[in-house]
Design a protein around this motif. Structure first.
Motif, short mmCIF file in Angstrom:
data_model
loop_
_atom_site.label_atom_id
_atom_site.label_comp_id
_atom_site.label_asym_id
_atom_site.label_seq_id
_atom_site.Cartn_x
_atom_site.Cartn_y
_atom_site.Cartn_z
N PHE A 150 0.83 -1.20 0.00
CA PHE A 150 0.00 0.00 0.00
C PHE A 150 0.87 1.26 0.00
O PHE A 150 0.60 2.21 -0.72
N GLY A 160 5.45 11.00 -7.88
CA GLY A 160 5.28 11.28 -9.30
C GLY A 160 5.12 12.78 -9.56
O GLY A 160 5.39 13.27 -10.64
N GLN A 161 4.65 13.50 -8.54
CA GLN A 161 4.44 14.95 -8.68
C GLN A 161 5.60 15.74 -8.06
O GLN A 161 5.49 16.95 -7.89
N ILE A 267 -6.31 9.63 5.39
CA ILE A 267 -7.40 9.05 4.64
C ILE A 267 -7.68 9.90 3.42
O ILE A 267 -7.91 9.39 2.32
N ALA A 268 -7.60 11.21 3.59
CA ALA A 268 -7.85 12.10 2.45
C ALA A 268 -6.79 11.87 1.37
O ALA A 268 -7.13 11.70 0.20
N ALA A 271 -7.41 8.52 -0.38
CA ALA A 271 -8.63 8.35 -1.16
C ALA A 271 -8.55 9.08 -2.49
O ALA A 271 -9.07 8.62 -3.49
N VAL A 272 -7.91 10.25 -2.48
CA VAL A 272 -7.94 11.05 -3.70
C VAL A 272 -7.15 10.38 -4.81
O VAL A 272 -7.50 10.45 -5.96
N LYS A 273 -6.09 9.65 -4.42
CA LYS A 273 -5.29 8.99 -5.47
C LYS A 273 -5.88 7.64 -5.81
O LYS A 273 -6.31 6.91 -4.98
#
Lengths: 273, 322
Positions: A150, A160-161, A267-268, A271-273
């Motif tokens: 994970f 990556g950014q 968690i934010a 979740a976004v990715k």
């Protein structure tokens, strides 16, 4: 909207929230009742005094201190090991952009979603062959890899950014890849790595199936397994169960209070990715 | 996603122009993958392949496995215990994915768009924390708490029903085969609810508040705003939550072990518990491996479909924006 219409909704939400924490409250008020008081007044009455013998008995009976040490040792080692492994993998995938990285990443995601039931018997068998059965090390090794799956997935998308200019600048100044990783990438990504450490620690703390299979002797068991096994055997009376519940709940509440921010932020991010 | 793709293209181009420099080959980063690759090979790939291999054998865990081809799978097809465990899995998907997602959406929108706005973000944060708390609990401990609350004689739930004069509704919540599955489902909703709620509230933070203000000015009521703004805006989060929660539901083990041990009479048996008992209590390792292989195929299939749907939805959204 008028205040008259606003408050009923708020009240409904507060009642729902209280319902969620009610079990914690029931556990807390019953943990300090004596067995006599519990059996005569039932579980819902408020305690008359402060009776701690039930907790003390239970603590000694399951050697709870040892279980805490085991859980902390296992979860802590896994958190650090998995974070290191995730950083190395994600460096190659997110910044190095190795060939076939989409496939490598898909592999890690699927490895993380794999049900542990499909690994448990071979792991049990191999550990027996290798003399690792019923050692804390066996559980540490397996969960380090599972959690790193994970971590690799999450950290790769973050790296990556990563601003390429910083890396290019360091390379021009003569830093090699290893130095770029430890002196630049890791310090800059510290917030995400922190989130991973917290999550790995708590997830490993909460794991049940694999520790249940691998850690059979009393000296090696984790908090979750020790309590779960006792409960499963139905050997406990109500007071014992309650003491077990409270001692199992307390560390979770401590984590929650200490890490609340990290948890919700993590968690934010996840979740976004 | 777009940003990553663009940057990927840039790197490829730069790499091309640098082909004259063999000094720093692009692939040398692969060395950093080496420890991870070795660890995954030994801990995940090899055991997984072994498990799949064993599922084609008749093995008791000792001696050498005897090849039996598809016999285990044929037996599974006719095994009512196996089908029952998968039927219960569907109930778990309802309790751990469907219900928490729906409730989580309504609660997240209510806390964000209503409580946060009219009563302050601090109250919203406290309420969110209450809903999230069960999520940090080890599921085995949640099981202990609830099996004690749901106990037939001196359990808190029955005591509560007596106290409010509904004594006739008392049940042996975990011991009655007709009710046990629903009791476990209720516990799982309680365990799971906080996860979607927190994800959705985080997602709502990127929604432009002007959307809500404009809709409110146009006279849209709360439910209209919920359907026309909240839902479409956090669709990526809804996909992710549904996928993760469904997979978690299919894997559920600890709660069943502690609450009911699959009983009474198999009424709450689930595939992971079924494979566990087949492995370690009945020591029919080949058969247990077949159960866990079927479970793995279902979960990985679901994960692949889910990931595909998610990327397709993201691509479509980006196409619209472009």
């Amino acid at each position: 909207m008028t205040a008259v219409r606003r408050y009923p909704v708020l009240v409904a939400l507060v009642v729902a929230a209280l319902f969620m924490v009610l079990p914690f409250a029931i556990v807390a008020i019953n943990a300090v009742k004596s067995p006599a008081e519990y059996s005569s007044n039932g579980p819902l009455s408020l305690p008359h005094g402060f009776y701690l013998d039930g907790l003390k008995d239970f603590w000694q009976r399951v050697d709870y201190g040892q279980k805490l040490v085991n859980s902390i040792l296992i979860s802590g080692s896994v958190a650090i090991g998995a974070a290191v492994l995730s950083v190395l993998n994600a460096y190659a995938i997110g910044i190095g952009r190795v060939r076939g990285r989409t496939w490598v990443l898909a592999f890690f995601v699927l490895a993380n979603m794999l049900p542990q039931e499909a690994l448990v018997y071979p792991v049990y068998y191999l550990c027996k062959q290798a003399g690792l059965y019923d050692t804390r090390l066996s559980v540490i090794i397996v969960f380090t890899v599972v959690q790193a799956a994970f971590g690799t997935y999450l950290l790769s998308s973050v790296l990556g950014q990563f601003p390429r200019e910083i890396i290019e600048a360091a390379r021009i100044d003569g830093a090699n890849k290893w130095q770029v990783l430890w002196r630049i990438v890791v310090p800059v990504s510290r917030p995400t790595i922190g989130v991973l450490l917290v999550f790995f620690f708590i997830w490993t703390w909460n794991e049940f199936l694999l520790p249940l299979v691998m850690l059979i002797s009393n000296d090696n068991q984790t908090v979750s397994v020790a309590l779960g096994v006792l409960q499963g055997q139905r050997l406990m009376d109500a007071t014992m169960t309650n003491a077990a519940a409270l001692l199992g709940v307390l560390p979770a509440i401590v984590f929650f209070l200490v890490f609340q921010r990290t948890l919700t932020r993590g968690i934010a991010v996840g979740a976004v990715k | 996603m777009t940003a990553t793709a663009e940057r990927g293209g840039e790197v490829v181009r730069r790499h091309h122009s640098r082909t004259g420099h063999p000094r720093r080959p692009h692939s040398s980063y692969a060395l950093f993958l080496l420890p991870g690759a070795l660890a995954f090979l030994t801990v995940i790939v090899v055991p997984f392949l072994m498990n799949t291999g064993v599922s084609f054998t008749d093995w008791q865990g000792v001696g050498s496995p005897k090849w039996s081809g598809l016999a285990n799978y044929r037996e599974l097809m006719g095994d009512s215990e196996f089908w029952a465990s998968f039927r219960h899995s569907l109930f778990m998907v309802v309790a751990m994915a469907a219900v928490p997602t729906v409730l989580g959406l309504v609660l997240a929108a209510a806390l964000f768009d209503f409580v946060g706005k009219h009563f302050g973000t601090r109250i919203a944060a406290v309420l969110r924390a209450c809903f999230y708390l069960p999520q940090v609990l080890p599921v085995a401990v949640a099981g202990i708490v609830w099996s004690w609350i749901l106990a037939p004689d001196n359990g808190s739930l029955n005591a509560l029903l007596r106290a409010v004069g509904l004594g006739s509704l008392q049940q042996d919540w975990l011991g009655d085969p007709d009710i046990a599955l629903y009791s476990v489902m209720g516990v799982m909703v309680w365990v799971q609810l906080g996860f979607p709620l927190v994800v959705f509230m985080a997602g709502l933070q990127r929604v432009d508040p002007q959307l809500y203000e404009a809709a409110e000015l146009d006279g849209a009521g709360w439910w209209r705003r919920f359907g026309h703004i909240t839902l479409p805006q956090i669709r990526p989060e809804i996909y992710v939550v549904l996928l993760w929660c469904t997979i978690a539901a299919l894997k559920v083990f600890g709660a069943v072990y502690v609450l009911t041990k699959g009983g009474p009479g198999g009424a709450t048996d689930v595939p992971s518990y079924f494979s566990f008992t087949t492995f370690f209590e009945k020591t029919q390792v080949g058969y247990g491996a077949a159960i866990s292989t079927v479970l793995t195929v279902i979960i990985l299939g679901l994960a692949l479909v889910g990931l595909k749907l998610q990327t397709r939805a993201e691509d479509a959204e980006e196409g619209l924006r472009a």
